[in-house]
Design a protein around this motif. Structure first.
Motif, PDB file in Angstrom:
ATOM      1  N   ASP A   1      55.267  36.207  40.402  1.00  0.00           N
ATOM      2  CA  ASP A   1      55.769  35.756  41.700  1.00  0.00           C
ATOM      3  C   ASP A   1      54.729  36.122  42.752  1.00  0.00           C
ATOM      4  OD1 ASP A   1      57.042  35.234  44.049  1.00  0.00           O
ATOM      5  OD2 ASP A   1      58.757  36.550  43.701  1.00  0.00           O
ATOM      6  N   GLU A   2      53.901  35.144  43.128  1.00  0.00           N
ATOM      7  CA  GLU A   2      52.809  35.390  44.068  1.00  0.00           C
ATOM      8  C   GLU A   2      53.113  34.829  45.454  1.00  0.00           C
ATOM      9  OE1 GLU A   2      48.850  35.768  42.806  1.00  0.00           O
ATOM     10  OE2 GLU A   2      49.245  34.883  40.838  1.00  0.00           O
ATOM     11  N   VAL A   3      54.389  34.734  45.771  1.00  0.00           N
ATOM     12  CA  VAL A   3      54.781  34.252  47.093  1.00  0.00           C
ATOM     13  C   VAL A   3      54.206  35.159  48.182  1.00  0.00           C
ATOM     14  CG1 VAL A   3      56.746  33.893  48.630  1.00  0.00           C
ATOM     15  CG2 VAL A   3      56.843  33.072  46.268  1.00  0.00           C
ATOM     16  N   PHE A   4      54.177  36.458  47.939  1.00  0.00           N
ATOM     17  CA  PHE A   4      53.641  37.398  48.925  1.00  0.00           C
ATOM     18  C   PHE A   4      52.117  37.417  48.938  1.00  0.00           C
ATOM     19  CE2 PHE A   4      57.810  39.429  49.372  1.00  0.00           C
ATOM     20  CZ  PHE A   4      57.775  39.794  50.704  1.00  0.00           C
ATOM     21  N   VAL A   5      51.510  37.577  47.779  1.00  0.00           N
ATOM     22  CA  VAL A   5      50.065  37.825  47.766  1.00  0.00           C
ATOM     23  C   VAL A   5      49.243  36.543  47.728  1.00  0.00           C
ATOM     24  CG1 VAL A   5      50.288  40.098  46.741  1.00  0.00           C
ATOM     25  CG2 VAL A   5      50.084  38.124  45.246  1.00  0.00           C
ATOM     26  N   GLY A   6      49.812  35.442  47.209  1.00  0.00           N
ATOM     27  CA  GLY A   6      49.084  34.181  47.196  1.00  0.00           C
ATOM     28  C   GLY A   6      47.719  34.315  46.548  1.00  0.00           C
ATOM     29  N   PHE A   7      46.681  33.953  47.298  1.00  0.00           N
ATOM     30  CA  PHE A   7      45.312  34.004  46.769  1.00  0.00           C
ATOM     31  C   PHE A   7      44.502  35.113  47.425  1.00  0.00           C
ATOM     32  CE2 PHE A   7      46.861  29.634  47.445  1.00  0.00           C
ATOM     33  CZ  PHE A   7      47.272  29.400  46.149  1.00  0.00           C
ATOM     34  N   ARG A   8      45.175  36.100  47.959  1.00  0.00           N
ATOM     35  CA  ARG A   8      44.457  37.174  48.647  1.00  0.00           C
ATOM     36  C   ARG A   8      43.684  38.053  47.677  1.00  0.00           C
ATOM     37  NH1 ARG A   8      48.743  35.758  51.461  1.00  0.00           N
ATOM     38  NH2 ARG A   8      48.832  35.976  53.726  1.00  0.00           N
ATOM     39  N   LEU A   9      44.215  38.234  46.476  1.00  0.00           N
ATOM     40  CA  LEU A   9      43.560  39.118  45.516  1.00  0.00           C
ATOM     41  C   LEU A   9      42.300  38.489  44.940  1.00  0.00           C
ATOM     42  CD1 LEU A   9      46.699  40.434  43.587  1.00  0.00           C
ATOM     43  CD2 LEU A   9      45.450  41.557  45.432  1.00  0.00           C
ATOM     44  N   ALA A  10      42.358  37.186  44.699  1.00  0.00           N
ATOM     45  CA  ALA A  10      41.235  36.451  44.110  1.00  0.00           C
ATOM     46  C   ALA A  10      41.555  34.967  44.239  1.00  0.00           C
ATOM     47  CB  ALA A  10      41.049  36.833  42.639  1.00  0.00           C
ATOM     48  N   PRO A  11      40.551  34.082  44.136  1.00  0.00           N
ATOM     49  CA  PRO A  11      40.846  32.644  44.210  1.00  0.00           C
ATOM     50  C   PRO A  11      41.894  32.200  43.193  1.00  0.00           C
ATOM     51  CG  PRO A  11      38.496  33.011  44.413  1.00  0.00           C
ATOM     52  CD  PRO A  11      39.101  34.348  44.088  1.00  0.00           C
ATOM     53  N   GLY A  12      41.911  32.838  42.036  1.00  0.00           N
ATOM     54  CA  GLY A  12      42.911  32.528  41.019  1.00  0.00           C
ATOM     55  C   GLY A  12      44.126  33.419  41.077  1.00  0.00           C
ATOM     56  N   GLY A  13      44.290  34.153  42.175  1.00  0.00           N
ATOM     57  CA  GLY A  13      45.463  34.993  42.351  1.00  0.00           C
ATOM     58  C   GLY A  13      45.477  36.209  41.449  1.00  0.00           C
ATOM     59  N   ALA A  14      46.677  36.734  41.214  1.00  0.00           N
ATOM     60  CA  ALA A  14      46.831  37.949  40.416  1.00  0.00           C
ATOM     61  C   ALA A  14      46.383  37.745  38.977  1.00  0.00           C
ATOM     62  CB  ALA A  14      48.289  38.409  40.448  1.00  0.00           C
ATOM     63  N   GLN A  15      46.514  36.527  38.468  1.00  0.00           N
ATOM     64  CA  GLN A  15      46.058  36.274  37.095  1.00  0.00           C
ATOM     65  C   GLN A  15      44.570  36.586  36.954  1.00  0.00           C
ATOM     66  OE1 GLN A  15      48.140  32.747  34.956  1.00  0.00           O
ATOM     67  NE2 GLN A  15      47.716  32.030  37.035  1.00  0.00           N
ATOM     68  N   GLU A  16      43.787  36.108  37.897  1.00  0.00           N
ATOM     69  CA  GLU A  16      42.347  36.355  37.857  1.00  0.00           C
ATOM     70  C   GLU A  16      42.024  37.813  38.171  1.00  0.00           C
ATOM     71  OE1 GLU A  16      38.358  35.159  40.426  1.00  0.00           O
ATOM     72  OE2 GLU A  16      40.011  33.723  40.309  1.00  0.00           O
ATOM     73  N   TYR A  17      42.692  38.363  39.160  1.00  0.00           N
ATOM     74  CA  TYR A  17      42.378  39.717  39.616  1.00  0.00           C
ATOM     75  C   TYR A  17      42.659  40.763  38.537  1.00  0.00           C
ATOM     76  CZ  TYR A  17      42.253  43.771  42.742  1.00  0.00           C
ATOM     77  OH  TYR A  17      41.955  44.973  43.335  1.00  0.00           O
ATOM     78  N   PHE A  18      43.794  40.609  37.851  1.00  0.00           N
ATOM     79  CA  PHE A  18      44.163  41.585  36.823  1.00  0.00           C
ATOM     80  C   PHE A  18      43.759  41.150  35.415  1.00  0.00           C
ATOM     81  CE2 PHE A  18      47.327  42.571  40.195  1.00  0.00           C
ATOM     82  CZ  PHE A  18      46.983  43.897  40.400  1.00  0.00           C
ATOM     83  N   GLY A  19      43.286  39.918  35.281  1.00  0.00           N
ATOM     84  CA  GLY A  19      42.844  39.450  33.972  1.00  0.00           C
ATOM     85  C   GLY A  19      43.971  39.215  32.993  1.00  0.00           C
ATOM     86  N   VAL A  20      45.127  38.807  33.488  1.00  0.00           N
ATOM     87  CA  VAL A  20      46.301  38.571  32.640  1.00  0.00           C
ATOM     88  C   VAL A  20      46.867  37.197  32.960  1.00  0.00           C
ATOM     89  CG1 VAL A  20      48.624  39.347  32.026  1.00  0.00           C
ATOM     90  CG2 VAL A  20      46.833  41.026  32.512  1.00  0.00           C
ATOM     91  N   LYS A  21      47.112  36.405  31.936  1.00  0.00           N
ATOM     92  CA  LYS A  21      47.620  35.050  32.111  1.00  0.00           C
ATOM     93  C   LYS A  21      49.145  35.046  32.131  1.00  0.00           C
ATOM     94  CE  LYS A  21      46.488  30.603  32.222  1.00  0.00           C
ATOM     95  NZ  LYS A  21      45.644  30.059  33.301  1.00  0.00           N
ATOM     96  N   ALA A  22      49.714  34.351  33.100  1.00  0.00           N
ATOM     97  CA  ALA A  22      51.165  34.196  33.180  1.00  0.00           C
ATOM     98  C   ALA A  22      51.574  32.851  32.586  1.00  0.00           C
ATOM     99  CB  ALA A  22      51.630  34.290  34.628  1.00  0.00           C
ATOM    100  N   ASP A  23      52.849  32.730  32.235  1.00  0.00           N
ATOM    101  CA  ASP A  23      53.385  31.449  31.769  1.00  0.00           C
ATOM    102  C   ASP A  23      53.770  30.559  32.943  1.00  0.00           C
ATOM    103  OD1 ASP A  23      53.371  32.125  28.932  1.00  0.00           O
ATOM    104  OD2 ASP A  23      54.972  33.527  29.447  1.00  0.00           O
TER     105      ASP A  23
END
Length: 398
Positions: free
Chosen positions: A333-355
């Motif tokens: 749920d990236e409603v809060f952070v959006g793309f602030r962490l990385a262009p690909g969001g939390a998936q890119e920033y933490f290196g974990v793929k979501a469904d």
């Protein structure tokens, strides 16, 4: 003898259920936030009371001298507010009679013991008429720095978003408010969102709350399981299933609230068969198992944020492995952070793929919007083999 064997058999059959129940209880956070039913019961028992003026300024046992200084300072501030914000306060007082949201936010701006006195003597205006850069202007011409960026949405300052809104209105002016059919811009946005999220399909909605609702419904539809897991303190909108505690008058039997970054929660996910999805709000990395700081932080300086990126990434990787093994849908749920962490969001920033990933107002350039991105097999809302078996979703965009 037969009765003894029956009792023994019944006890043996109930042991797995008791064990599962115990594991679930141990995976809950010990605070009231981790126990939805108990928190509602406690909230219903807390009596309302207010501090009178004789106690308000010395509720912490302050000596007479400090009480007098506090009282005088508050009086000066009250007089300053009434003089400087006269028009804003007048319209707010008038509107409060008709706007229930305004009544609620005003009542809970400070702890309830102080609320009545503060509302009477230090009201706050709720109206603005202009913005410029990172400042806003009230009805009396006072300028303020908007330190929150409209709850974090306006990251680039107001001029950027006003330009986006003007350009969006210009591009869609010829079509106008046609619903059902899409404007060509939607196809471009869908392509960009697929690139950003790395997922197959996109669904548009009117808010982040609505997007999370749809993600959970799709997860339940495709897994044929009933329960969602949320972590203690995480915010996922205000609808029933993701706010099972205080504030929701109806019990939510289809929601488990577990501890984040805890082996006991992974054990529950590994063994239960009724879990459809797990919701992760990456903002929780800053304050595990606690609610995000709100207005109360203005009167409580004890809050502090701590962030261990690698440790949280390791937790998400383990969560991903458990979800894969158990067929559980992992939703960021990236409603809060959006793309602030990385262009690909939390998936890119933490290196974990979501469904699935949900986004909110940060996408809208000043307009309200919600989006679900997900794997193709999870986004499908129907089963061609069973035409009456559908996952219903209806809204402005669909």
């Amino acid at each position: 003898m037969n009765e003894s064997w029956l009792l023994f058999g019944a006890a043996a059959l109930s042991l797995p259920a008791l064990k599962a129940r115990l594991e679930l209880s141990l995976a809950k956070h010990p605070s009231l936030a981790g126990h939805a039913r108990l928190s509602r019961r406690v909230a219903a028992l807390v009596p309302g009371y207010v501090y009178g003026e004789d106690r308000l300024f010395r509720c912490d046992g302050a000596p007479d001298e400090i009480e007098a200084r506090r009282r005088a300072g508050f009086a000066r501030l009250s007089a300053l507010y009434r003089a400087r914000f006269a028009r804003s306060l007048a319209l707010t007082a008038e509107a409060k009679e008709a706007i229930s949201d305004l009544q609620f936010t005003a009542a809970y701006r400070v702890p309830f013991q102080f609320s009545r006195y503060v509302r009477e003597h230090l009201p706050v205006g709720a109206f603005l008429e202009a913005s410029e850069g990172v400042q806003v202007v009230d009805l009396d011409g006072n300028r303020f720095y908007d330190l929150t960026g409209s709850y974090g949405v306006n990251l680039f300052g107001y001029e950027f978003y006003k330009a986006c809104m003007a350009e969006g209105a210009k591009r869609s002016a010829a079509l106008g408010p046609v619903l059902g059919a899409y404007h060509p811009a939607l196809a471009y946005n869908a392509r960009r969102l697929r690139e950003i999220s790395g997922l197959d399909e996109v669904s548009f909605h009117m808010s982040g709350t609505e997007a999370v609702m749809q993600a959970v419904r799709l997860a339940r539809y495709h897994t044929r399981r009933s329960h969602l897991v949320r972590f203690c303190g995480a915010y996922h909108g205000w609808w029933e299933a993701v706010q099972p505690g205080v504030g929701n008058p109806v019990p939510q039997p289809g929601t488990y609230t577990l501890r984040e970054m805890d082996e006991r929660s992974l054990r529950v996910l590994s063994r239960r068969r009724d879990i459809a999805c797990v919701l992760v709000n990456p903002l929780q990395a800053l304050h595990l198992n606690s609610s995000a700081p709100g207005d109360g932080s203005l009167v409580d300086s004890g809050r502090s944020a701590h962030f261990d990126r690698e440790r949280y990434a390791a937790w998400l990787r383990e969560l991903r492995r458990v979800c894969d093994r158990r067929g559980i849908v992992l939703v960021f749920d990236e409603v809060f952070v959006g793309f602030r962490l990385a262009p690909g969001g939390a998936q890119e920033y933490f290196g974990v793929k979501a469904d699935m990933v949900t986004y909110g107002k940060t996408l809208g350039g000043g307009f309200p919007v919600g989006v679900v991105c997900g794997r193709r097999e999870l986004m499908r809302r129907y089963d061609e083999r069973r035409p009456a078996d559908i996952c219903f979703a209806r809204g402005t965009f669909n």
